[in-house]
Write an enzyme that holds these catalytic residues in place. Sequence first.
Site, short mmCIF file in Angstrom:
data_model
loop_
_atom_site.label_atom_id
_atom_site.label_comp_id
_atom_site.label_asym_id
_atom_site.label_seq_id
_atom_site.Cartn_x
_atom_site.Cartn_y
_atom_site.Cartn_z
N ARG A 93 59.28 -40.69 103.57
CA ARG A 93 59.67 -40.28 102.28
C ARG A 93 60.38 -39.07 101.95
O ARG A 93 61.12 -38.66 101.18
CB ARG A 93 58.22 -40.01 101.26
N ASP A 113 63.86 -48.44 93.34
CA ASP A 113 62.50 -48.10 93.19
C ASP A 113 61.47 -49.15 93.89
O ASP A 113 60.65 -49.80 93.66
CB ASP A 113 62.15 -48.43 91.72
N CYS A 167 59.47 -24.98 76.60
CA CYS A 167 58.88 -26.09 75.67
C CYS A 167 57.82 -26.54 76.58
O CYS A 167 57.97 -26.80 77.66
CB CYS A 167 60.21 -27.00 75.74
N CYS A 209 55.71 -32.07 75.97
CA CYS A 209 55.40 -33.29 76.55
C CYS A 209 53.97 -33.31 76.88
O CYS A 209 53.01 -34.17 77.18
CB CYS A 209 56.42 -33.47 77.90
N CYS A 239 50.53 -35.53 75.45
CA CYS A 239 50.01 -36.58 76.38
C CYS A 239 48.51 -36.62 75.97
O CYS A 239 47.80 -35.85 76.01
CB CYS A 239 49.90 -36.08 77.94
N CYS A 260 47.56 -41.12 83.95
CA CYS A 260 48.70 -41.41 83.28
C CYS A 260 48.50 -43.16 82.51
O CYS A 260 47.87 -43.80 83.32
CB CYS A 260 49.96 -41.64 84.21
N SER A 286 50.50 -45.15 81.92
CA SER A 286 51.36 -46.06 82.62
C SER A 286 50.49 -46.50 83.92
O SER A 286 50.50 -47.79 84.23
CB SER A 286 52.84 -45.61 83.38
N CYS A 313 54.31 -46.48 79.26
CA CYS A 313 54.15 -45.24 78.00
C CYS A 313 55.43 -44.42 78.15
O CYS A 313 55.98 -44.24 79.16
CB CYS A 313 52.86 -44.64 78.36
N CYS A 372 60.43 -35.40 74.01
CA CYS A 372 61.17 -34.37 74.65
C CYS A 372 62.33 -34.31 74.00
O CYS A 372 63.20 -35.09 73.53
CB CYS A 372 61.62 -35.02 76.27
#
Length: 313
Positions: A61, A134, A191, A194, A198, A213, A215, A240, A247
């Site tokens: 990775r 991915d 900012c 986000c 959540c 999360c 997702s 999600c 944003c």
Amino acid sequence: MTRSPHQVSTIIKSKAIEAGFSFCGISKADFLEEEAPRLESWLNQGLHGEMAYMANHFDKRLDPRKLVEGCQTVVSLVFNYFPSPSHIPLNHHFKVSKYAYGEDYHRVVKDKMQILWDSLQDDLGEISGRMFVDSAPVLEKAWAKKAGLGWIGKNANLIIPKKGSFYFLAELLIDIPAEPDGPIKDFCGTCTRCIDACPTDALSPYWIDGSKCISYFTIELKEGIPASMKSDFEDWIFGCDICQDVCPWNRFSKAHQEPRLEPSATFLDMKKEDWENLSEVVFKELFHYSAIKRTKISGLQRNILYVNKKNES
């Protein structure tokens, strides 16, 4: 004919746009020194939840040369998936992440990459390497950031200046040198929209607790949603988009032009009761080439049940 690294980079970027990608950035294949302690800390804190695969291939990775022998260059590609307003479902109360409206992005983007790969073979001669969408231990966002395509926002997504974050990421790992790009600055400023939006408190600045999360719960988690989970999923049953929808940079999002990513008329017309009464046969027919099939009908039913219970309470 031998090409200079600058020429190689220019050709790759030109061919990437011709193949349909929105942007392309170049990095020298090297060890991601900055990411190593972050990844180790993220894993040690268990922020990957039950996504055990995230702990695999740690070295690969962080160093693409360990993943693809002879790799010299990482080509980062981004592909727009933001839907037209007319293709955002309005007839039902359940929500599906925008990336899953149409055909599975792995198939769509991989086909675009094959077009790019073949074109590069014609222009640059025989090059070796691999392409990923991915689908491998590649830190996609880190490489896109290093290539200057955008910055990693407080929601842990790659944000492209005045373009937003509704983009698929993909990479070519190739065995020839190309002139690298450099990173850009962070434009999140003060900012925190986000983080504030959540509902499961999965976000802290520049970090995401994957185990919290929505997702993760609606896609990655294979068991039942824990009884200890009290958060409102706000009607999300697959993925999600909350941290992207709020944003400010995504006010610049423009609709993609890829027909294969457009939702079917059946999908657009589905109402709440259609989702609740979805049969195995209809599920397989409707989502055969969709990313939604990953959760299987049992996972989708679990998510719908959870959302309905929260709405009743």
